[in-house]
Design a protein around this motif. Sequence first.
Motif, PDB file in Angstrom:
ATOM      1  N   ALA A 103    -119.401  84.134  59.733  1.00 31.06           N
ATOM      2  CA  ALA A 103    -120.675  83.802  59.092  1.00 31.06           C
ATOM      3  C   ALA A 103    -120.450  82.842  57.928  1.00 31.06           C
ATOM      4  O   ALA A 103    -121.225  81.909  57.718  1.00 31.06           O
ATOM      5  CB  ALA A 103    -121.362  85.078  58.619  1.00 31.06           C
ATOM      6  N   THR A 109    -121.622  91.183  53.392  1.00 31.30           N
ATOM      7  CA  THR A 109    -122.022  90.695  54.713  1.00 31.30           C
ATOM      8  C   THR A 109    -121.359  91.527  55.811  1.00 31.30           C
ATOM      9  O   THR A 109    -122.008  91.906  56.792  1.00 31.30           O
ATOM     10  CB  THR A 109    -121.626  89.209  54.868  1.00 31.30           C
ATOM     11  OG1 THR A 109    -122.163  88.479  53.769  1.00 31.30           O
ATOM     12  CG2 THR A 109    -122.129  88.634  56.175  1.00 31.30           C
ATOM     13  N   ARG A 154    -123.408  93.597  58.672  1.00 26.21           N
ATOM     14  CA  ARG A 154    -123.235  93.272  60.090  1.00 26.21           C
ATOM     15  C   ARG A 154    -122.710  94.466  60.859  1.00 26.21           C
ATOM     16  O   ARG A 154    -123.120  94.714  61.989  1.00 26.21           O
ATOM     17  CB  ARG A 154    -122.282  92.092  60.234  1.00 26.21           C
ATOM     18  CG  ARG A 154    -122.852  90.874  59.554  1.00 26.21           C
ATOM     19  CD  ARG A 154    -122.444  89.611  60.245  1.00 26.21           C
ATOM     20  NE  ARG A 154    -123.362  88.567  59.855  1.00 26.21           N
ATOM     21  CZ  ARG A 154    -123.569  87.456  60.544  1.00 26.21           C
ATOM     22  NH1 ARG A 154    -122.936  87.251  61.658  1.00 26.21           N
ATOM     23  NH2 ARG A 154    -124.424  86.564  60.121  1.00 26.21           N
TER      24      ARG A 154
END
Lengths: 409, 115
Positions: free
Chosen positions: A46, A67, A71
């Motif tokens: 990402a 993140t 995720r």
Amino acid sequence: MTPGVPVEQTVEQVFREQYARAVAVLVRVFGDVDVAEEAVADAFTAAVQRWPEDGVPPSPAGWIITTARHRAIDRLRREASRDDRHAQAALLHARDEPLDVGAVSDDRLRLVFTCCHPALAPAAQVALTLRLVGGLSTAEIARAFLVPEPTMAQRLVRAKAKIRDARIPYRVPGEQDLPARLGPVLAVVYLVSTEGHTASAGDELARADLCAEGIRLGRLLHELLPDEPEVTGLLALMLLTESRRPARTTADGELVLLADQDRRRWDRALVAEGQALVRDCLRRGQPGPYQVQAAVSAVHSEAPTAADTDWRQVLALYDLLLALTPTPVVALNRAVAIAEVEGPAAGLALVDQLDLPGHLVHAVRADLLRRLDRRTEAAQAYAAALERVRNATERAFLERRLAEVHAVG
Amino acid sequence: MTQYLLSVVEPSGDGTLPPDLGQIMSDVTEVDRQMREAGVWVFAGGLHSPKTATVVRVADGEVLTTDGPYVEGKEHLGGFSIIEAPDLDAALDWGTRLARATRLPIEVRPFQGGE
């Protein structure tokens, strides 16, 4: 982040510096190594997509960890809804576990002790540590240890399955168990660096990336366990060994022995750092094998020329080391010191009593016989060493020496 | 919590008993008592010799019964304890106590399905 540096390079740098930290935090959050690894890999993917457009976030490591957690939770929810018990367990674990990025040093240390748990085979410990703490790819680890990639991949999968199924805990051992559990951790780090220093097989004498990785792991351990003298000793030993790397081979890649090295080529900064660490750990008065080996290395580092080496001090240190770890390899090193203090005949008498596999004992015998001018026997010993040596650079060195004794004799 | 099987690995040998059998028995009983007291004990038992074993197998609907153990090895399962422990370190700690008591190697192995 540094202006003018391409974003890809920044991502790569963050990966090198923060991978272990991110994996460590997420292993704690999800209680599962695979979930953590996958989540961190997702987050870096990402980052590669988003950072060029959005700019590098103020705290890249924090961004990666947050993140990765989002995720992973998204994916686990999808899997949990399909009755995946594993995903359900990981989610449940994450619900009770705060993200708490502050305690990362503890998280990394826990991860090191998990990777080096004595219930895992030594080869698996090394591979897992390089993978999870070092952030090396399976392909890189396979290449470093000259193992086919599928073999290394399988080794890693098995080790991770054992961690999960046997419930190898994710915890720093208590004070009472720490000395015993620290042993495998130090052995793994040392193995990484020695394997880098003299590849046990292959063409290049030093695989610099493994040396660097060993030192990086050593620095991390030292930062996490500053009061363990053996940890300090190990770091010092690795730094002092590394300081000589520029002088260990000629421009043509030929091996240069310690006595023949151009000492001006030693890395002075590493020597100074290593020596300071040796002084620091020896002051604590709890000598251990790594500290003593580092001290030997420090004595060599202090001598401006090989002739100035304080061999009596080296010998005294090997006496101590032999008392701490009475192994044939230590006895061989001590015999080399005896040869310097009392002459090659005294050293040879000790070497002749040793029984150990590998080329080293034959190479040492050959050298002592050569110095005693017993050339026929020296040639035989060089031949015996050549039969056993696996590193190409060391082989070339032994072949040169063999040719020399033939030429004179 | 995960359940672990602690297997006592006994040398097959000629069947002669260790001279300090009495002491071993009382040490093992003591570890068993500690396991119950700590609330980790699930089940435990010692086994008769492999000579007393019988193997049954079914092939094409036929039952075949044979005398003796499935494989004869240099070692055999002498007995076992099943415990419930939070993680491998805790299980290995009990395994170590059992190894001290039995003077024999203990294999520690997790059961499936623990969470």
